[in-house]
Structure formats: C-alpha cells, structure tokens
Design an enzyme around this catalytic site. Structure first.
Site, PDB file in Angstrom:
ATOM      1  N   ASP A  68      15.851  32.059  15.357  1.00 19.23           N
ATOM      2  CA  ASP A  68      15.625  30.749  15.966  1.00 19.23           C
ATOM      3  C   ASP A  68      16.090  30.810  17.419  1.00 19.23           C
ATOM      4  O   ASP A  68      17.073  31.482  17.732  1.00 19.23           O
ATOM      5  CB  ASP A  68      16.420  29.687  15.190  1.00 19.23           C
ATOM      6  CG  ASP A  68      16.417  28.350  15.912  1.00 19.23           C
ATOM      7  OD1 ASP A  68      15.324  27.848  16.170  1.00 19.23           O
ATOM      8  OD2 ASP A  68      17.505  27.841  16.214  1.00 19.23           O
ATOM      9  N   LYS A  69      15.389  30.127  18.304  1.00 17.86           N
ATOM     10  CA  LYS A  69      15.725  30.188  19.729  1.00 17.86           C
ATOM     11  C   LYS A  69      16.759  29.135  20.113  1.00 17.86           C
ATOM     12  O   LYS A  69      17.870  29.451  20.517  1.00 17.86           O
ATOM     13  CB  LYS A  69      14.467  30.002  20.582  1.00 17.86           C
ATOM     14  CG  LYS A  69      14.747  30.055  22.095  1.00 17.86           C
ATOM     15  CD  LYS A  69      13.491  29.814  22.891  1.00 17.86           C
ATOM     16  CE  LYS A  69      13.071  28.355  22.841  1.00 17.86           C
ATOM     17  NZ  LYS A  69      14.004  27.465  23.570  1.00 17.86           N
TER      18      LYS A  69
END
Length: 336
Positions: free
Chosen positions: A193-194
C-alpha cells in the site's frame, strides 16, 4: 449497538459501527485506517451507479472529522468492513513455510535419505557378508546416524539469523520472524500500500524550482497569496494545513501561527472577506487590504479550471475569468 439503532456523532468521534447517514450537517470522514486515502470523504455524496445509498455509507473505525449527524447502524462486530478485514487477516496469519526454511528442510531430507541408504548398505555388508556380531553392527550404524544428522543445524541457523535481526533493528527495522530476512533476500515482487505505508499520508506543497508561476510572481509570493486564501483555524483541512506548513517553512517562522501573525501585519482581512471551501464552488478566496500601498487585493486558490474561470451556476460569491483565458488555460494545463 445493534443494527437499527440511531446514533448521534460529532466531529472527532470514532464511528462505532457501519452505518448510514440520516440527517445533520455535511460531514467529512477520515477513512485512512481502512482505505489509506489521506483526504477525508464527504458524507452525504452522490451514490455509486451500482450501489444504492453508497453516498451515505459510513464505515466503522473511521473518524468523523467535520460536522454533526445522526446515522442508523447497519452492521456491527465482525460483520463490519473493518471486522471482516480483521477476520481475514487472522485466518491468513497461520504458520507458513518460507522459502529459506523449505530449502533447509529439503537439504535435511537429502542428508537423511543418504544416511538411510548408507546405514542399510553397511548393515547388510557387515552382518550378512562379514558375519560381524549384531551388537557391533548396530553400534556402527547408530554412530553413523548420529554423525550424519545435523543436530546443531537449528541452533546455528537461529544464531545466524539473530545476528541479522539485530543489524536490522539497529537500522530501525522490526523483525517479527527471523526467517523474514532471508525471505526478503529471495523476494522478486513487493506489493505494498502506498499512502501511509510508503508515504506519510500527509500532503506537501513544494515551492522550489518545480513550481511554475506566471505574470512575474515568484513561488514565495504565490505561496503567500495561497496562505491568505487558507483558513488557519481549520487545522483538520489537509490542503489548507499543507499550504500553511509550506508558507511557514518558506518564511522561516517557528510555527504556523507565528507565520500567520507576521503576515497579518501586512495584509488585513476585510470584514466578511474570507469565503471557505465547499464541494460546489471548489475554491477558497479572501479579500484583504495591504498596509504598504493601501490597496485591496483578492486572492483565491482551488481547482485549476475553477481558478481560471468560475462557473456562474455554482452561485459563488465572487465570479471571474482570467485575461486571455484560451491561451492561459492551454499553457496551464500543459504544465499541470
């Protein structure tokens, strides 16, 4: 809480269950814990085409950032969105054989297989061919088994991996499994996930050479104008907060409040001169009077299209269109 209960929430409350918005103020919900998105979600909003009442949905575990409202509970406990996610994580968190452990086990199996073959051949030759007493044959076979099986291998592995774990800890890494170091070394693809994981989930405004300005204004001037059109009282707004933090850094102030107070000595906000952001006008604006020259100035920040040319249908207090709109719009969109 049970499904069907009516709950009242105000800004700062953690939403206790999945629910649907009923009535109250236009709200903003921080769903970063669920979706990773740094910007709050507006509730109510337009429904998705596939899902009815999706624009009124409020998820358990989210934080109500702005507004007060009443909502009806739809799901609780493990039936909520965050409950289902926790349940799946728990189900998937069982012991799994890693690549490194698998390689070691395969090597151990090969050693054990070779040992069994050698012991069998030795037993057959010594007992049936050489007619050695059974006690001596068993003693020889047992010695061979003990010497062949890597008894100290688990201890050596743990010591070696512990040294690697300590080095990772010195660099700030948290090692939950000792074999994770070797797993990372053999990894080919990393899916992550960013927002909030690789980034800080916080917006940042840059005013260096990457900033494009027009009509002879410098990035620092544009940043000051943008800070005037920001509401310093609303620290929960991610865009205004980012602009004010960047302005504070650009002037070298000790805090955002100090930077704003210093700026107010040069620019005085006109009565009713500030227009806050809403989802319809998509911009903020401020009318101020400059002490140096005594002139009035109007500053606005928002979506590029709206800043270049406002839409009279949005019924905003101020309406405008920039000079040479066609060429300016084309140039701005090329650099955006």
């Amino acid at each position: 809480l049970v499904p069907g209960d009516i709950i009242f929430m105000r800004g700062g409350d953690i939403i206790p269950a999945d629910c649907y918005y009923l009535s109250g103020d236009p709200c903003q919900c921080d769903e970063a814990a669920l979706t990773g998105e740094s910007l709050p979600v507006k509730v109510p909003r337009k429904d998705d085409a596939e899902t009815k009442y999706s624009g009124r949905r409020m998820w358990s575990g989210s934080i109500l950032k702005v507004g007060e409202c009443e909502a009806v509970v739809s799901h609780t406990g493990v039936n909520t969105m965050i409950g289902e996610a926790a349940k799946k994580i728990q189900e998937a968190s069982g012991k799994e054989l890693g690549v490194f452990e698998g390689k070691i086990i395969d090597a151990a199996k090969v050693l054990i297989g070779i040992t069994v073959i050698v012991v069998f051949v030795l037993f057959f030759y010594m007992y049936f061919v050489q007619k050695v007493p059974i006690a001596e044959v068993l003693e020889m076979s047992l010695s061979l088994v003990i010497a062949s099986v890597p008894v100290a291998l688990p201890m050596v592995m743990k010591v070696t991996l512990s040294i690697g774990g300590k080095e990772m800890a010195d660099e700030g890494g948290i090692v939950t499994h000792l074999t994770a170091l070797e797993e990372i070394a053999s990894m080919k693809v990393l899916c992550s996930d960013k927002t909030g994981t690789l980034t800080t989930a916080q917006m940042t405004v840059y005013y260096d050479s990457s900033c494009r300005t027009y009509n002879g204004f410098t990035p620092h001037q544009v940043l000051e104008f943008a800070s005037i059109a920001s509401n310093e009282a609303n620290k929960d707004d991610p865009i205004d907060s980012a602009v004010l933090r960047a302005y504070c850094q650009s002037v070298g102030a000790s805090s955002v409040d100090a930077a704003v107070e210093a700026r107010k000595k040069n620019y005085i906000l006109e009565p009713e001169g500030f227009c806050g952001f809403n989802a319809i006008v998509k911009r903020t604006s401020a009318t101020v009077k400059c002490k140096k020259d005594g002139k009035k100035y109007f500053f606005a920040k928002g979506m590029v299209d709206v800043i270049l040319k406002t839409d009279p249908a949005d019924e905003g207090l101020h309406q405008w269109e920039v000079d040479d709109y066609a060429n300016m719009s084309q140039e701005v969109h090329q650099n955006d």
